[in-house]
Design a protein around this motif. Sequence first.
Motif, PDB file in Angstrom:
ATOM      1  N   ALA A  20       0.836  -1.198   0.000  1.00 50.04           N
ATOM      2  CA  ALA A  20       0.000   0.000   0.000  1.00 50.04           C
ATOM      3  C   ALA A  20       0.871   1.248   0.000  1.00 50.04           C
ATOM      4  O   ALA A  20       0.529   2.265  -0.618  1.00 50.04           O
ATOM      5  CB  ALA A  20      -0.930  -0.005   1.212  1.00 50.04           C
ATOM      6  N   ASP A  21       2.025   1.181   0.675  1.00 48.80           N
ATOM      7  CA  ASP A  21       2.972   2.296   0.654  1.00 48.80           C
ATOM      8  C   ASP A  21       3.592   2.455  -0.725  1.00 48.80           C
ATOM      9  O   ASP A  21       3.895   3.569  -1.152  1.00 48.80           O
ATOM     10  CB  ASP A  21       4.072   2.075   1.694  1.00 48.80           C
ATOM     11  N   VAL A  22       3.773   1.356  -1.429  1.00 48.40           N
ATOM     12  CA  VAL A  22       4.272   1.413  -2.807  1.00 48.40           C
ATOM     13  C   VAL A  22       3.293   2.186  -3.676  1.00 48.40           C
ATOM     14  O   VAL A  22       3.685   3.046  -4.478  1.00 48.40           O
ATOM     15  CB  VAL A  22       4.491  -0.010  -3.364  1.00 48.40           C
ATOM     16  N   ALA A  23       2.006   1.894  -3.515  1.00 46.69           N
ATOM     17  CA  ALA A  23       0.983   2.605  -4.296  1.00 46.69           C
ATOM     18  C   ALA A  23       0.986   4.092  -3.976  1.00 46.69           C
ATOM     19  O   ALA A  23       0.831   4.931  -4.884  1.00 46.69           O
ATOM     20  CB  ALA A  23      -0.384   1.993  -4.001  1.00 46.69           C
ATOM     21  N   ARG A  24       1.183   4.443  -2.729  1.00 46.21           N
ATOM     22  CA  ARG A  24       1.219   5.856  -2.339  1.00 46.21           C
ATOM     23  C   ARG A  24       2.435   6.555  -2.932  1.00 46.21           C
ATOM     24  O   ARG A  24       2.359   7.725  -3.352  1.00 46.21           O
ATOM     25  CB  ARG A  24       1.222   5.971  -0.816  1.00 46.21           C
TER      26      ARG A  24
END
Length: 444
Positions: A20-24
Amino acid sequence: MDKLHDSLLLQILSQLDDSADVARCRVAYKPFNTVFPDLRSINLQCSKIWYTDSMSRVSKSKSFMSVFLDIISKLDTVESVSIIHEDPYSVMLPGLEGDDLTLQNRFVQEWVPMVSKSLQSLCLSGFPYSFIVPLISKHCHNLVNLHLTYAWLSVVTMNPMPMLTSLTLEYTDLEDIHLNELNKGFPNLQHLDLIGVRGLQNPKIHLLNLQTCHWAEHHHHPQSSLTLITPNLTTLVIECVYPAEIHVEAPMLSEFQLSVNTVKHPGALIVKKFENLKTVWLDSLCIGSLLSEFPITKTVETLSLDSENEEPTDATDSKFTIGKVLMVFPNLSSLCIYSGAWSELEACLNSEDRESSDGKIGLKTICAYLKLVDPSLTFSSVSHVLDQCLGLSEVSLLIHVDVADTESKNFMSKCMAHWPGLKWKWGRWSDDMEESWITDGMSN
């Protein structure tokens, strides 16, 4: 940031623990989109709130399923997938049913075929579907590592998975008949962890290529027996509340850890072909009783004894003495006694049935964790042990951090004066810190 090379950008994304941090990061900094498809792993952490919102029909937030599918559809090659629910137990409660369960089923069935050719490692937490293993076995023919937590498993229609070498099942429901199928379906399994698995009555693990096994039974329903026929097993860890009969056929076994969380009779330990066992760790509320069940083993060189019972008061059933240890393990060279086991040793010190040794032993080193509740009693215990070990060369004593420095130093000075020929080490210990050595190799 604008001058960072693509390889460095990819390394940054690879270090993030949550996809999810990658997507952000992709939203916050566009150049990440260039290297993003080269990522080879997905690790999605699903919080309880995010999961609940994803199941809500009125929520406007993006579901964890849609985020996951968006990520996986854009990656060129996926070798590792991990989906971890923050509270996986709640996913198994009766509230997940009907349309919610159908939605979850479709989600898993949609993405597993997408990554089947390249997937090597898979970890799923909180996917309570009986079809999950058959689905994986149907598509993921190159899977090497599988980790499932909180699931209801059925392997009736499972295809063989000869490439799988590592399997971990935690807090899953599994019946004996299904475990038998796992024995057949994973013929080349080398590492097996069964942690808190429910539903097994007389489990039998028969895997010819297994090398390490961790069995942890956390429930209060005793099984009748546990059988392991594993000719290449080298490391075995067994933890149980109410011990069953344990049948072990493992001629290559060199390291064995047995933890029994009961003060009752620890059950029958039936061992065949313990020909190469070198290292043993025994943990029980009654070390003396557990030693009585262990077969005489002449190959063991290193032994650790532990106990959760820090304040034993009755030594009648235990009779834990150094003589009993040396009788079971006559060729022992290194012994470590943790504080709980040492407390049991002190409780047995004044019992009438004190075993003794003739001094013809190979024990060279002893390490003990002490609390010095009664320094005079502890010194008597140390004396009782050391006076029987004529071949001893080194003694290491770790004293609890709650004991005053002056008292600790006085105790050590007394020990070194009484046995001047030994090499002494001493330090501090507590449950919340690593051992801290104050002196190393000190002798009087």
